[in-house]
Design a protein around this motif. Structure first.
Motif, mmCIF file in Angstrom:
data_model
loop_
_atom_site.group_PDB
_atom_site.id
_atom_site.type_symbol
_atom_site.label_atom_id
_atom_site.label_comp_id
_atom_site.label_asym_id
_atom_site.label_seq_id
_atom_site.Cartn_x
_atom_site.Cartn_y
_atom_site.Cartn_z
ATOM 1 N N ALA A 1 73.038 45.026 52.785
ATOM 2 C CA ALA A 1 73.383 43.916 51.896
ATOM 3 C C ALA A 1 74.437 44.419 50.903
ATOM 4 N N ASN A 2 74.590 43.732 49.788
ATOM 5 C CA ASN A 2 75.539 44.115 48.739
ATOM 6 C C ASN A 2 75.201 45.527 48.239
ATOM 7 N N PHE A 3 76.166 46.438 48.299
ATOM 8 C CA PHE A 3 75.915 47.827 47.891
ATOM 9 C C PHE A 3 76.298 48.102 46.440
ATOM 10 N N LYS A 4 76.834 47.104 45.746
ATOM 11 C CA LYS A 4 77.381 47.347 44.408
ATOM 12 C C LYS A 4 76.311 47.446 43.320
ATOM 13 N N ASP A 5 76.666 48.169 42.246
ATOM 14 C CA ASP A 5 75.909 48.139 41.004
ATOM 15 C C ASP A 5 76.506 47.039 40.138
ATOM 16 N N THR B 1 60.332 43.624 35.878
ATOM 17 C CA THR B 1 59.960 44.316 34.638
ATOM 18 C C THR B 1 61.194 44.731 33.864
ATOM 19 N N ARG B 2 62.186 45.260 34.575
ATOM 20 C CA ARG B 2 63.401 45.727 33.895
ATOM 21 C C ARG B 2 64.191 44.572 33.290
ATOM 22 N N MET B 3 64.246 43.445 33.974
ATOM 23 C CA MET B 3 64.931 42.276 33.410
ATOM 24 C C MET B 3 64.233 41.800 32.138
ATOM 25 N N ASN B 4 62.891 41.818 32.156
ATOM 26 C CA ASN B 4 62.128 41.413 30.967
ATOM 27 C C ASN B 4 62.374 42.377 29.805
ATOM 28 N N LYS B 5 62.403 43.691 30.107
ATOM 29 C CA LYS B 5 62.635 44.694 29.056
ATOM 30 C C LYS B 5 64.025 44.528 28.440
ATOM 31 N N LEU B 6 64.995 44.162 29.254
ATOM 32 C CA LEU B 6 66.348 43.937 28.734
ATOM 33 C C LEU B 6 66.337 42.785 27.732
ATOM 34 N N GLU B 7 65.601 41.728 28.053
ATOM 35 C CA GLU B 7 65.515 40.571 27.152
ATOM 36 C C GLU B 7 64.820 40.946 25.851
ATOM 37 N N GLU B 8 63.804 41.806 25.941
ATOM 38 C CA GLU B 8 62.969 42.126 24.778
ATOM 39 C C GLU B 8 63.602 43.151 23.844
ATOM 40 N N ASN B 9 64.611 43.893 24.323
ATOM 41 C CA ASN B 9 65.219 44.950 23.517
ATOM 42 C C ASN B 9 66.612 44.569 23.037
ATOM 43 N N SER B 10 67.146 45.386 22.133
ATOM 44 C CA SER B 10 68.449 45.084 21.545
ATOM 45 C C SER B 10 69.604 45.730 22.310
ATOM 46 N N TRP B 11 69.335 46.240 23.507
ATOM 47 C CA TRP B 11 70.385 46.862 24.311
ATOM 48 C C TRP B 11 71.481 45.850 24.634
ATOM 49 N N ASN B 12 72.679 46.358 24.848
ATOM 50 C CA ASN B 12 73.794 45.480 25.207
ATOM 51 C C ASN B 12 73.757 45.050 26.671
ATOM 52 N N GLY B 13 73.118 45.873 27.496
ATOM 53 C CA GLY B 13 73.055 45.521 28.914
ATOM 54 C C GLY B 13 72.250 46.542 29.695
ATOM 55 N N ALA B 14 72.039 46.255 30.956
ATOM 56 C CA ALA B 14 71.323 47.168 31.844
ATOM 57 C C ALA B 14 71.976 47.114 33.225
ATOM 58 N N ILE B 15 71.901 48.233 33.939
ATOM 59 C CA ILE B 15 72.543 48.329 35.253
ATOM 60 C C ILE B 15 71.503 48.142 36.346
ATOM 61 N N PHE B 16 71.851 47.310 37.323
ATOM 62 C CA PHE B 16 70.969 47.008 38.448
ATOM 63 C C PHE B 16 71.746 47.127 39.758
ATOM 64 N N ILE C 1 78.536 41.465 35.452
ATOM 65 C CA ILE C 1 79.842 41.837 36.006
ATOM 66 C C ILE C 1 79.622 42.894 37.087
ATOM 67 N N ASN C 2 80.444 42.854 38.119
ATOM 68 C CA ASN C 2 80.403 43.877 39.164
ATOM 69 C C ASN C 2 81.004 45.166 38.631
ATOM 70 N N LEU C 3 80.312 46.279 38.846
ATOM 71 C CA LEU C 3 80.843 47.584 38.438
ATOM 72 C C LEU C 3 81.553 48.204 39.644
ATOM 73 N N ASP C 4 82.729 47.650 39.946
ATOM 74 C CA ASP C 4 83.461 48.083 41.143
ATOM 75 C C ASP C 4 83.868 49.552 41.080
ATOM 76 N N TRP C 5 83.959 50.101 39.888
ATOM 77 C CA TRP C 5 84.374 51.495 39.715
ATOM 78 C C TRP C 5 83.209 52.461 39.907
ATOM 79 N N MET C 6 81.988 51.967 39.915
ATOM 80 C CA MET C 6 80.807 52.826 40.026
ATOM 81 C C MET C 6 80.472 53.069 41.501
#
Length: 304
Positions: A99-103, A148-163, A179-184
């Motif tokens: 499937a989609n291999f991107k981060d 769980t990780r999506m919920n933690k992102l909502e609950e914290n003050s972080w700017n973002g999370a990588i999936f 956003i797609n991290l095409d460089w990663m």
């Protein structure tokens, strides 16, 4: 004689989706099956970063044991979680179409990219690449299944999370604010699913053989060979991506220091008929150009 194939899987929503996908494919071929959900130690311990737990294949070991004991016949894994050396008696039975291999970055606004910011990820590979590109940012640990990780992102003050894009897409959890991290560079075999079986189980191996996707299998084997030669476990800061087009394989691989300050990267192409040993040769190039010393340092850190 036909038999009901017992499919072992982790019990997260994503893992169950993957197992049900394999189940549907087997049933389409006329095979009966049942799902056997199992909790892994990686799912049970969410307070400690994966690399600190010091276990190779933390998400696969429980299913390996269940298969060896005969509680399940086959197991379905995200292939990026599977160690490059399988336990004795267990073999690859099918590599499903990738499937989609991107981060991707799920974010709360992108203004922070040009300033200070905090990103969450439980992956050393993602952390190292993010810090390589954004050295002023802070990266915090994020564990748990995708829900769980999506919920933690909502609950914290972080700017973002990588999936991994594939994981969110498979269970329809991919939000609009990404956003797609095409460089990663992704993890070896990211986006691919692996089904394993016991080596002596001819029935299951024959049944699963029909599910193999040849181009995906070529690509992920090169990536995993690259990883194995670098002697990195699943948590090492190593990225690898092979793509197959018109009988040509394009490969890009990289090794990073944990803090992202050092980066050893290479890119090469090879004809499909010449892929044997290609991943190892690419890894040798990285090792010979400074990567060997970095891997030794990495191992010392992991032993502490």
């Amino acid at each position: 004689m036909n038999k009901i194939i017992k499919i072992g899987t982790r019990d997260s929503e994503l893992a169950l989706w993957q197992a049900k996908t394999v189940q549907a494919a087997l049933e389409k071929l006329g095979h009966e099956s049942e799902l056997v959900p199992v909790k892994s130690s990686g799912d049970l311990n969410l307070d400690q970063p994966l690399y600190e737990m010091g276990i190779t294949g933390i998400f696969t070991k429980t299913l390996d044991v269940a298969m060896i004991k005969g509680d399940i016949d086959i197991a379905v894994h995200s292939m990026k979680d599977v160690p490059t050396a399988l336990p004795k008696g267990i073999v690859e039975a099918a590599v499903m179409k990738r499937a989609n291999f991107k981060d991707i970055l799920v974010h709360k606004g992108l203004d922070f990219l040009e300033a200070e910011g905090t990103i969450a990820t439980g992956s050393l590979r993602r952390k190292a690449q993010w810090l390589n590109k954004y050295p002023e940012h802070k990266v915090v640990d994020l564990r748990g299944n995708v829900n769980t990780r999506m919920n933690k992102l909502e609950e914290n003050s972080w700017n973002g999370a990588i999936f991994a894009a594939a994981g969110l897409e498979r269970i329809d959890l991919k939000p609009d604010n990404f956003i797609n991290l095409d460089w990663m560079i992704p993890a070896p075999a990211q986006g691919a699913m692996l089904v394993v079986a016991m080596e002596k189980d001819d029935f299951c191996r024959d049944a699963l053989n029909a599910l193999n996707h040849s181009k995906t299998k070529i690509a992920v084997h090169i990536e995993r060979e690259f990883l194995k030669k670098l002697e990195g476990g699943c948590t090492a800061p190593i990225g690898a991506l092979a793509t197959v087009k018109d009988e040509i394989v394009h490969f890009k691989g990289a090794l990073f220091s944990i803090d992202g300050k050092q980066k050893f990267e290479m890119e090469k192409e090879v004809a499909v008929e010449e892929v044997e040993g290609f991943g190892s040769r690419c890894a040798e190039e990285i090792l010979d150009n400074g990567g060997r010393e970095l891997m030794l340092e990495f191992k010392k850190v992991m032993k502490k």
